[in-house]
Design an enzyme around this catalytic site. Structure first.
Site, PDB file in Angstrom:
ATOM      1  CD1 TRP A  36      53.177  39.845 -38.728  1.00  0.00           C
ATOM      2  CD2 TRP A  36      53.204  39.243 -36.573  1.00  0.00           C
ATOM      3  NE1 TRP A  36      51.926  39.367 -38.415  1.00  0.00           N
ATOM      4  CE2 TRP A  36      51.926  38.990 -37.086  1.00  0.00           C
ATOM      5  CE3 TRP A  36      53.456  38.938 -35.238  1.00  0.00           C
ATOM      6  CZ2 TRP A  36      50.895  38.437 -36.325  1.00  0.00           C
ATOM      7  CZ3 TRP A  36      52.437  38.392 -34.466  1.00  0.00           C
ATOM      8  CH2 TRP A  36      51.176  38.154 -35.020  1.00  0.00           C
ATOM      9  CE  LYS A  57      42.735  36.134 -36.698  1.00  0.00           C
ATOM     10  NZ  LYS A  57      43.962  35.524 -37.159  1.00  0.00           N
ATOM     11  CD  GLU A  89      46.929  30.489 -37.275  1.00  0.00           C
ATOM     12  OE1 GLU A  89      46.815  31.078 -38.365  1.00  0.00           O
ATOM     13  OE2 GLU A  89      47.947  29.854 -36.946  1.00  0.00           O
ATOM     14  CB  CYS A 128      52.195  28.785 -36.988  1.00  0.00           C
ATOM     15  SG  CYS A 128      53.942  28.465 -36.909  1.00  0.00           S
ATOM     16  CB  ILE A 188      60.073  35.698 -42.565  1.00  0.00           C
ATOM     17  CG1 ILE A 188      60.786  37.053 -42.600  1.00  0.00           C
ATOM     18  CG2 ILE A 188      60.980  34.623 -43.106  1.00  0.00           C
ATOM     19  CD1 ILE A 188      62.079  37.067 -41.809  1.00  0.00           C
ATOM     20  CB  ALA A 226      56.380  40.612 -41.241  1.00  0.00           C
ATOM     21  CD  GLU A 256      55.453  26.827 -40.187  1.00  0.00           C
ATOM     22  OE1 GLU A 256      54.268  27.170 -39.916  1.00  0.00           O
ATOM     23  OE2 GLU A 256      56.426  27.097 -39.487  1.00  0.00           O
ATOM     24  CG  LEU A 257      50.658  27.800 -45.346  1.00  0.00           C
ATOM     25  CD1 LEU A 257      49.665  27.366 -46.399  1.00  0.00           C
ATOM     26  CD2 LEU A 257      51.247  29.160 -45.681  1.00  0.00           C
ATOM     27  CE  LYS A 307      57.161  41.089 -47.540  1.00  0.00           C
ATOM     28  NZ  LYS A 307      56.735  41.773 -46.299  1.00  0.00           N
ATOM     29  CD  GLN A 357      47.072  39.155 -35.901  1.00  0.00           C
ATOM     30  OE1 GLN A 357      46.723  39.061 -37.071  1.00  0.00           O
ATOM     31  NE2 GLN A 357      46.908  38.173 -35.039  1.00  0.00           N
ATOM     32  N   GLY A 386      53.502  32.026 -43.052  1.00  0.00           N
ATOM     33  CA  GLY A 386      52.477  33.033 -42.759  1.00  0.00           C
ATOM     34  C   GLY A 386      51.095  32.399 -42.835  1.00  0.00           C
ATOM     35  CB  SER A 387      47.811  33.978 -43.197  1.00  0.00           C
ATOM     36  OG  SER A 387      48.043  34.709 -44.386  1.00  0.00           O
TER      37      SER A 387
HETATM   38  P1  ADP Z   1      49.999  37.291 -40.795  1.00  0.00           P
HETATM   39  O1  ADP Z   1      48.584  36.903 -40.975  1.00  0.00           O
HETATM   40  O2  ADP Z   1      50.731  36.445 -39.800  1.00  0.00           O
HETATM   41  O3  ADP Z   1      50.254  38.762 -40.675  1.00  0.00           O
HETATM   42  P2  ADP Z   1      50.589  37.175 -43.552  1.00  0.00           P
HETATM   43  O4  ADP Z   1      50.400  35.874 -44.213  1.00  0.00           O
HETATM   44  O5  ADP Z   1      49.630  38.263 -43.852  1.00  0.00           O
HETATM   45  O6  ADP Z   1      50.731  36.836 -42.036  1.00  0.00           O
HETATM   46  O7  ADP Z   1      52.044  37.760 -43.811  1.00  0.00           O
HETATM   47  C1  ADP Z   1      53.221  37.003 -43.732  1.00  0.00           C
HETATM   48  C2  ADP Z   1      54.212  37.579 -44.704  1.00  0.00           C
HETATM   49  O8  ADP Z   1      53.661  37.518 -46.002  1.00  0.00           O
HETATM   50  C3  ADP Z   1      54.564  39.047 -44.468  1.00  0.00           C
HETATM   51  O9  ADP Z   1      55.930  39.241 -44.792  1.00  0.00           O
HETATM   52  C4  ADP Z   1      53.676  39.772 -45.478  1.00  0.00           C
HETATM   53  O10 ADP Z   1      54.174  41.026 -45.873  1.00  0.00           O
HETATM   54  C5  ADP Z   1      53.709  38.785 -46.625  1.00  0.00           C
HETATM   55  N1  ADP Z   1      52.566  38.914 -47.562  1.00  0.00           N
HETATM   56  C6  ADP Z   1      51.318  39.337 -47.290  1.00  0.00           C
HETATM   57  N2  ADP Z   1      50.559  39.361 -48.419  1.00  0.00           N
HETATM   58  C7  ADP Z   1      51.354  38.924 -49.424  1.00  0.00           C
HETATM   59  C8  ADP Z   1      51.171  38.712 -50.833  1.00  0.00           C
HETATM   60  N3  ADP Z   1      50.011  38.959 -51.425  1.00  0.00           N
HETATM   61  N4  ADP Z   1      52.216  38.250 -51.561  1.00  0.00           N
HETATM   62  C9  ADP Z   1      53.396  37.974 -50.961  1.00  0.00           C
HETATM   63  N5  ADP Z   1      53.637  38.172 -49.657  1.00  0.00           N
HETATM   64  C10 ADP Z   1      52.643  38.632 -48.883  1.00  0.00           C
END
Ligand code: ADP
Length: 491
Positions: A159, A343, A390, A293, A157, A185, A259-260, A183, A340, A236-237
């Site tokens: 943050w 960015k 984004e 998002c 998930i 963030a 969900e991106l 897991k 952030q 996440g992203s």
């Molecule tokens: P944001 O851009 O919103 O910070 P991320 O996509 O980087 O979102 O992170 C969302 C979640 O995915 C967090 O829990 C992060 O630790 C986890 N994450 C980031 N990189 C990886 C990876 N290579 N494999 C698995 N989980 C990841």
């Protein structure tokens, strides 16, 4: 006005097999207060060995014959209700943990907690209502289907709304009889760890709910590559979503829900009530520090009301109270971290360079913590980075359009397809636009109305699978077909 007290931190260790433990390699990482940049606490960091332990705990707990597996479905529902009761009991405390770590205002995190509880309660009603089918198959057979849990589910998930992200995923996963490894963030581990303690208090059997904290490329990757994880849900992203999908392909083809990101259009027609529309568009972008998002971050406004719309939007943004997220008067806290913040500022600068008109805001506030001025751009064109990427921050792009055909084409001119919205009095506009837009959700004369019952998910690079509502349960279920030969002479 009141300023809410900062919380005492109670849990910073990994949660495996219903107990808090240190990481095997004794590693820790800091969690940072975005209002100040100071370290809040050191959290135990899970690497591959800890993830292995969590996976075997979760695997054991979901084996045939285990306490969890043999429990009545109605009892699973009762445990989820109990968890919701405990989250409700401690809602104010949990909200302060999220405000401390991610900078969302206390008003926003309290609201998130309420919604998280509603989500868990919604899914608590499902376990004994997940029915298979009886199928009139050809031939001398009777066919039935059984809905079974997938097994060990990894939940990664972000943050931005930790408790909602946790509840929308563990709710359906546990209701369907799976075990989970969450897991959080790395920026926001504390609320997940506290909720872990509540699952134990509620009486979930050992190994059903586990939390492994740490960084994405280490802890997250260990889960997504794991051969014994049956399902992975990631929010996440888009760039990390691709890595998750690849890791599934390279390991055991575990089922994936993603969900991106998004760059959602909100379209305001000339016939709209302008005050309502300005407020709605403002809310759609700026809610939760702009870190949502589904944020309606491309505000398309029809030419007849464009100038007036920009003027009023600027007034609203300039009046936002930015500051201490523990102060109940504050409507916008800091962005989650320095990365952030940088960015967002970089994207704002690109907007100015590419010729958009910066109407208000645009700068960092102070030099302590990660605060950004509420920002509004007008004269934005589709090829600018601020219209394509984004931003995930308090930055509104107001874009002029003339006709329906044009705004449909421009709305869909994006790699994303998560949310969308339309403000109009015309039913014809509503039907035409809502059928043509390529997005998982269309909000009509409202925005960001998300309820436990309504499915959410993406078209295109905003991901796949649906969360919330009944749909989410099927992300965590295997449907097994059982075909029984029958002697049909008496049928
Ligand atoms: P944001 O851009 O919103 O910070 P991320 O996509 O980087 O979102 O992170 C969302 C979640 O995915 C967090 O829990 C992060 O630790 C986890 N994450 C980031 N990189 C990886 C990876 N290579 N494999 C698995 N989980 C990841």
């Amino acid at each position: 006005m009141s300023v809410i007290e900062r919380p005492q931190i109670r849990f910073t260790q990994l949660f495996i097999d219903n107990e808090f433990r240190k990481s095997i390699n004794n590693k820790k990482f800091p969690t940072i207060n975005p209002s100040t940049g100071d370290v809040i606490a050191e959290i135990e960091e899970a690497d591959k060995d800890d993830v292995d332990q969590a996976v075997s705990a979760a695997q054991k707990a979901v084996e045939l014959g285990s306490e969890w597996r043999t429990m009545d479905a109605s009892q699973r529902g009762r445990l989820l209700h109990k968890l919701a009761d405990l989250m409700e009991r401690d809602a104010d405390y949990i909200a302060t943990l999220d405000t401390l770590e991610n900078g969302l205002t206390i008003t926003d995190t309290r609201h998130s907690l309420k919604f998280g509880v509603e989500l868990i309660r919604y899914y608590a009603g499902w376990p004994d209502k997940l029915h298979g089918k009886t199928i009139p198959a050809d031939g001398n057979v009777t066919t039935i289907t059984r809905l079974e849990p997938k097994g060990v589910c990894a939940i990664i998930i972000p943050w931005n709304a930790p408790v909602v992200m946790l509840s929308k995923t563990i709710g359906p996963a546990l209701a369907a009889g799976n075990t989970v490894i969450v897991k959080p963030a790395e920026q926001t581990s504390l609320s997940a760890l506290y909720i872990a303690s509540l699952t134990k208090e509620a009486g979930f059997p050992t190994g059903v709910f586990n939390v492994v904290c740490g960084y994405g490329p280490i802890t997250g990757a260990a889960l997504s590559e794991h051969m014994d994880v049956d399902k992975i849900t990631f929010t996440g992203s888009t760039s990390v979503g691709k890595l998750i999908q690849q890791a599934s392909g390279k390991s055991n083809l575990k089922s994936v829900t993603l969900e991106l990101g998004g760059k959602s259009p909100l379209v305001i027609f000339d016939d709209a009530d302008i005050d309502e529309a300005v407020n709605l568009a403002h809310f759609a972008v700026f809610v939760c520090n702009g870190q949502v998002c589904c944020a309606g971050s491309r505000t398309f406004v029809q030419e007849g009301i464009y100038d007036q719309f920009v003027k009023r939007s600027v007034e609203l943004s300039a009046a936002r109270v930015v500051g201490d997220p523990f102060n109940t008067n504050t409507v916008q806290g800091p962005q989650v971290n320095a990365q952030q913040l940088n960015k967002i500022i970089e994207l704002i600068d690109s907007g100015v360079k590419e010729g958009a008109k910066l109407e208000t805001g645009g700068k960092r506030i102070g030099n302590r913590g990660y605060f950004v001025e509420p920002t509004v751009f007008s004269n934005v064109s589709d090829d600018m980075r601020i219209a394509k990427e984004e931003i995930f921050g308090p930055v509104q792009q107001i874009i002029k359009f003339k006709t329906m055909d044009e705004v449909i084409r421009r709305s869909n001119n994006t790699i994303y397809g998560l949310g969308s919205g339309i403000v109009t009095k015309s039913l014809d506009n509503v039907l035409t636009y809502s059928q043509a837009v390529k997005a998982g959700t269309v909000w009509v004369n409202c925005y960001f109305v998300v309820t436990p019952q309504t499915p959410i998910g993406g078209y295109k690079m905003s991901g796949f699978g649906r969360e919330f509502g009944e749909n989410a349960l099927y992300e965590y279920i295997e449907e097994k077909t059982i075909t029984i030969r029958v002697d049909n002479k008496n049928s």
